[in-house]
Design an enzyme around this catalytic site. Structure first.
Site, short mmCIF file in Angstrom:
data_model
loop_
_atom_site.label_atom_id
_atom_site.label_comp_id
_atom_site.label_asym_id
_atom_site.label_seq_id
_atom_site.Cartn_x
_atom_site.Cartn_y
_atom_site.Cartn_z
N TRP A 2 0.83 -1.21 0.00
CA TRP A 2 0.00 0.00 0.00
C TRP A 2 0.86 1.26 0.00
CZ3 TRP A 2 -2.12 2.44 5.03
CH2 TRP A 2 -1.16 2.41 6.03
N ASP A 3 2.19 1.09 -0.10
CA ASP A 3 3.09 2.22 0.03
C ASP A 3 2.84 3.31 -1.00
OD1 ASP A 3 4.31 -0.31 1.10
OD2 ASP A 3 5.71 1.12 1.93
N GLU A 48 -0.65 -3.85 11.98
CA GLU A 48 0.01 -5.13 11.67
C GLU A 48 0.40 -5.95 12.89
OE1 GLU A 48 3.25 -4.12 9.00
OE2 GLU A 48 2.03 -4.70 7.29
N LYS A 64 2.48 -1.24 16.31
CA LYS A 64 3.65 -1.03 15.46
C LYS A 64 3.59 0.38 14.88
CE LYS A 64 5.84 -3.03 11.32
NZ LYS A 64 5.69 -4.06 10.27
N GLN A 65 2.41 0.74 14.39
CA GLN A 65 2.12 2.10 13.95
C GLN A 65 0.65 2.34 14.26
OE1 GLN A 65 3.05 2.17 9.77
NE2 GLN A 65 2.02 0.23 9.40
#
Length: 827
Positions: free
Chosen positions: A382-383, A521, A641-642
């Site tokens: 998805w970057d 994630e 994680k984020q």
């Protein structure tokens, strides 16, 4: 350091792979890591060359561990192509200042060939020692990697080596390496070998090395008179033909002999020359690379040899290469003072050479780790969500090509949705050659050594990212031709998926999306469930509602014949569209303790002893690996994680985000958002390079004094390799592009929405003065300059219509050829 230069002084083996990644040269078609030409893969070195979109599948047997049976797994990788770099040298004989001759790097009593035991002298490498000076310099303006070194062997013979390398930005199949060798204090004979190495494998990521990495087979080699060698091969499964041809010439110096060696899969030219003090020997190697994927190419080897036959000398190649880079920089002007500006220029350099205008003729997506290494197997995630907003207003033709990559894989996404019981298109979390799901089913925890189930394929929010990019591209470019065809079809298919994935809960009076994984994630399942997936991930639900709203708006704006055709093709009727509207207004967003919950049940998870884990482990960015190695799981804790709930503040400006929540029947005021930011700020390990970027972006508007810390971390994430070895396996393209977008959109509040340029500046004290130019619709070179409490927007002269500039407190119209200074004092 020069602001257009990125340089390294001295030779540091422990940093070599990081430097190789950051000194990668590319042109969109292919890229080559910045490895020393005289080195092979292994130890501190990993030369790698990657062609955009060239993948191959291999099956590997993985040990199950703890009594589990071994199993076969299939992975698709971006292929490491034959190495074109090899160029090595050795001193055959010679005497420094009248003294005896010795082997380079050998002990003082080691005779050279022919003067004692007849053993052949060794080829020199940086690891042999004897370095008096070593410097690498990456010219960011012109895409040239320069390398200067001085070495002295055990006999006291000193040699100066200067190299300049390019991967041609104007002629995307060509690369060149010029090497100048100058004896400083001796007279004798020097041998240079220029080769092509076809015996490479994918071995650049340590945790993948237990897997099969031999992607190339069917090698053949040959030569054409008088100075060219070639290697040809193909990928084992995808059967992509690959051919490289290398022309090596002695441009200056006294030639003694030349010969060709075609043994094995490493064809080489060996040139022997006489050297005298102060008289340079110049060797130029010119290379062409083609594959059977190339457009208008019937046979890769023929194309490669044709290129070499017609390739000019190094000076002409250098001139045209520089001109091509100059043109790129004109379209991507960015002026930020100080160290931040220097790093941003490095980031922009890598974005442009990975996704140059050359990709408009290729079928490629956004490789998450660039063309710089083999991490993530070269897959497309998805970057692009962090990349296309920048490209949309600088290289919109590149954005369009990247969106076309997704549209071509729409049929596969439709099949994937159908196989899972949904309608519409379910795009894969990891994509490669043909659009099927490429996410691994197992992943290795290097800390515990265990192979674990991988459920990240449940990150269906990738579809919302694609839809977001389609919409943003249309708003910025005004490309109705694309939007009314491929763009609309892709967007509507994604909306169709979300409409079918939402389940109505009568008890809640809300629609729910169940069994997904969010951008965080870390959390893949509830701690008391075996079934993977989480319910009502806030980011997933809010973006799904946004997609449904934009899909309905798209249908309203399409020309009636096109609307009817699309509705007929997709099977959309009035009842379906009514459901989309209902879902877009009643999707559930969970809350707990007065903040937005990351997902349903997040607030019931245990709190983690953050300070305890930091004391024990220091760096806890990969908290998931630490806990798994302890026999625990991050699924049990409020630890991210984020923080994906905060990602909503990255995608949408405050007013638009508040409007989205209002449409869903919730109130999102400044206080609730601040509480949400504070809550996750203290519960995030920043295991992703995107995390600090998002936090810096969000805090710039919520808690400005704390924002700079995260912005700084985002800036140095790759160049300082703060995640401990990951950059050496490939840069993080989304994080690099995201820092550019932080300046472009985050600090200016720039939006291309509703037929206007919208600005809502939030400059940081540390980044309060900067400037850039963009393309907006048909206006080329729109200038934006921030100066503390003032902003200037200028339009180049043209016959185009004026631009409406919308600020929170006023609207200004700027005519072509005019500028507007906007006072931001008191904001």
């Amino acid at each position: 350091m020069d602001r257009w230069e990125w340089a390294y002084e001295g030779y540091e083996p422990m940093e070599e792979r990081l430097r190789e990644a950051l000194c990668t040269l590319g042109n969109g078609y292919f890229a080559t890591r910045g490895a020393a030409p005289e080195t092979d893969a292994g130890g501190p070195h990993y030369p790698g060359t990657y062609v955009a979109g060239c993948y191959n599948r291999l099956v590997s047997t993985v040990e199950g561990g703890e009594g589990s049976a071994a199993r076969d797994v299939e992975n698709e990788d971006m292929v490491n192509m034959p190495n074109w770099l090899p160029l090595r040298f050795r001193i055959l004989d010679g005497t420094p200042d009248g003294g005896p001759g010795y082997l380079p790097g050998g002990p003082a009593d080691s005779p050279v060939s022919g003067l004692g035991d007849g053993s052949a002298p060794s080829w020199w490498t940086p690891d042999d020692g004897g370095l008096l000076a070593y410097r690498q310099r990456l010219d960011l303006r012109h895409g040239i990697l320069a390398r200067t070194l001085r070495l002295e062997d055990a006999a006291g013979r000193r040699l100066r080596v200067e190299q300049h390398r390019l991967v041609h930005m104007g002629q995307p199949h060509l690369a060149a390496l010029r090497t100048v060798l100058t004896a400083e204090n001796w007279t004798g004979t020097l041998e240079v070998e220029s080769a092509l190495d076809g015996g490479v494998a994918n071995e650049g990521v340590e945790r993948y090395r237990a897997l099969n990495g031999r992607h190339l087979t069917g090698h053949s080699t040959g030569s054409t008179a008088p100075d060219t060698v070639w290697v040809r091969c193909r990928t084992t499964n995808s059967e992509i033909g690959v051919a490289l041809a290398a022309r090596t010439r002695l441009e200056s110096g006294e030639a003694v002999s030349a010969r060709t060696d075609l043994s094995g899969v490493r064809p080489a030219r060996r040139l022997t020359g006489a050297v005298r003090p102060g008289r340079p020997v110049t060797v130029v190697k010119t290379v062409s690379l083609h594959t059977s994927h190339d457009i208008a190419v019937s046979e890769p080897l023929h194309a490669a040899l044709e290129d070499i036959d017609h390739a000019p000398g190094f000076p002409d190649l250098l001139d045209t290469h520089r001109s091509a880079w100059d043109e790129l920089w004109r379209h991507a002007e960015l002026e930020v003072p100080g160290e931040a500006g220097h790093i941003l220029r490095v980031h922009l350099f890598h974005v442009m050479q990975t996704l140059s205008p050359h990709i408009t003729d290729l079928d490629v997506g956004v490789p998450a780790r660039g063309l710089h290494g083999e991490a993530y197997r070269g897959h497309v995630f998805w970057d692009e969500l962090f990349v296309l907003p920048y490209l949309n207003v600088h290289f919109p033709e590149v954005s369009r090509a990247l969106l076309a990559y997704r549209h071509r894989r729409l049929p596969e996404a439709v099949r994937a949705a159908e196989d899972s019981g949904y309608e519409g298109a379910m795009f894969p979390w990891q994509s490669g050659s043909d659009g099927r799901e490429e996410t691994q089913t197992l992943h290795l925890n290097p800390r515990s050594g265990r192979w674990l189930p991988d459920h990240s394929r449940l990150q269906h929010h990738v579809g919302s990212a694609i839809a977001y990019n389609i919409w943003q591209y249309w708003q910025a470019s005004g490309d109705t031709d694309f939007m009314h065809t491929r763009g609309a079809e892709t967007l509507l298919r994604i909306a169709q998926f979300w409409g079918s994935a939402a389940r109505y809960d009568a008890d809640l009076g809300r629609y729910r999306i169940l069994g997904v994984v969010g951008p965080d994630e870390y959390h893949e399942a509830y701690p008391d469930r075996e079934r993977p997936g989480l319910d009502d991930n806030a980011y997933t639900n809010v973006t799904a509602a946004w997609v449904l709203g934009r899909a309905l708006e798209t249908l309203r704006t399409l020309p009636e014949p096109l609307c009817e055709e699309l509705c007929l093709k997709l099977g959309l009727d009035g009842e379906t569209l009514e459901r989309w509207d209902d879902v877009s207004r009643r999707l559930r967003v969970p809350f707990h303790a007065g903040v937005i919950s990351q997902f349903d049940g997040y607030g019931e998870l245990a709190e983690l002893d953050w300070e305890g884990y930091r004391r024990r482990y220091g760096d806890i960015r990969r908290l998931d690996r630490i806990l798994e190695a302890e026999g625990d799981t991050v699924n049990r804790y409020q630890a991210s994680k984020q923080a994906d709930a905060l990602m909503l503040g990255y995608l949408f400006q405050p007013a638009e985000l508040a409007g989205l929540f209002e449409r869903l029947g919730y109130t999102l005021d400044d206080e609730l958002w601040r509480r949400t930011v504070d809550h996750y700020l203290h519960r995030t390990s920043h295991g992703s390079t995107l995390s600090s970027l998002v936090h810096g972006w969000v805090l710039a508007r919520v808690r400005r004094p704390e924002a700079w810390r995260y912005v700084q971390e985002a800036l140095v994430s790759d160049i300082a390799d703060i995640q401990g070895g990951t950059t050496a396996e490939g840069i993080h393209l989304g994080a690099m592009a995201g820092t550019l977008d932080l300046v472009q959109r985050g600090l200016t509040g720039l939006e291309t929405r509703g037929g206007a340029l919208r600005m809502d500046p939030a400059p940081l004290p540390e980044l309060s003065e900067f400037g850039f130019t963009i393309r907006y619709r048909h206006h080329w070179g729109v200038g934006v300059r921030m100066r503390s409490d003032r902003m200037r927007v200028s339009l180049p002269g043209s016959a185009e219509a004026p631009v409406r500039l919308v600020l929170p407190d006023r609207t200004v119209t700027v005519e072509p050829g005019e500028s507007a200074w906007l006072d931001l004092a008191g904001r």
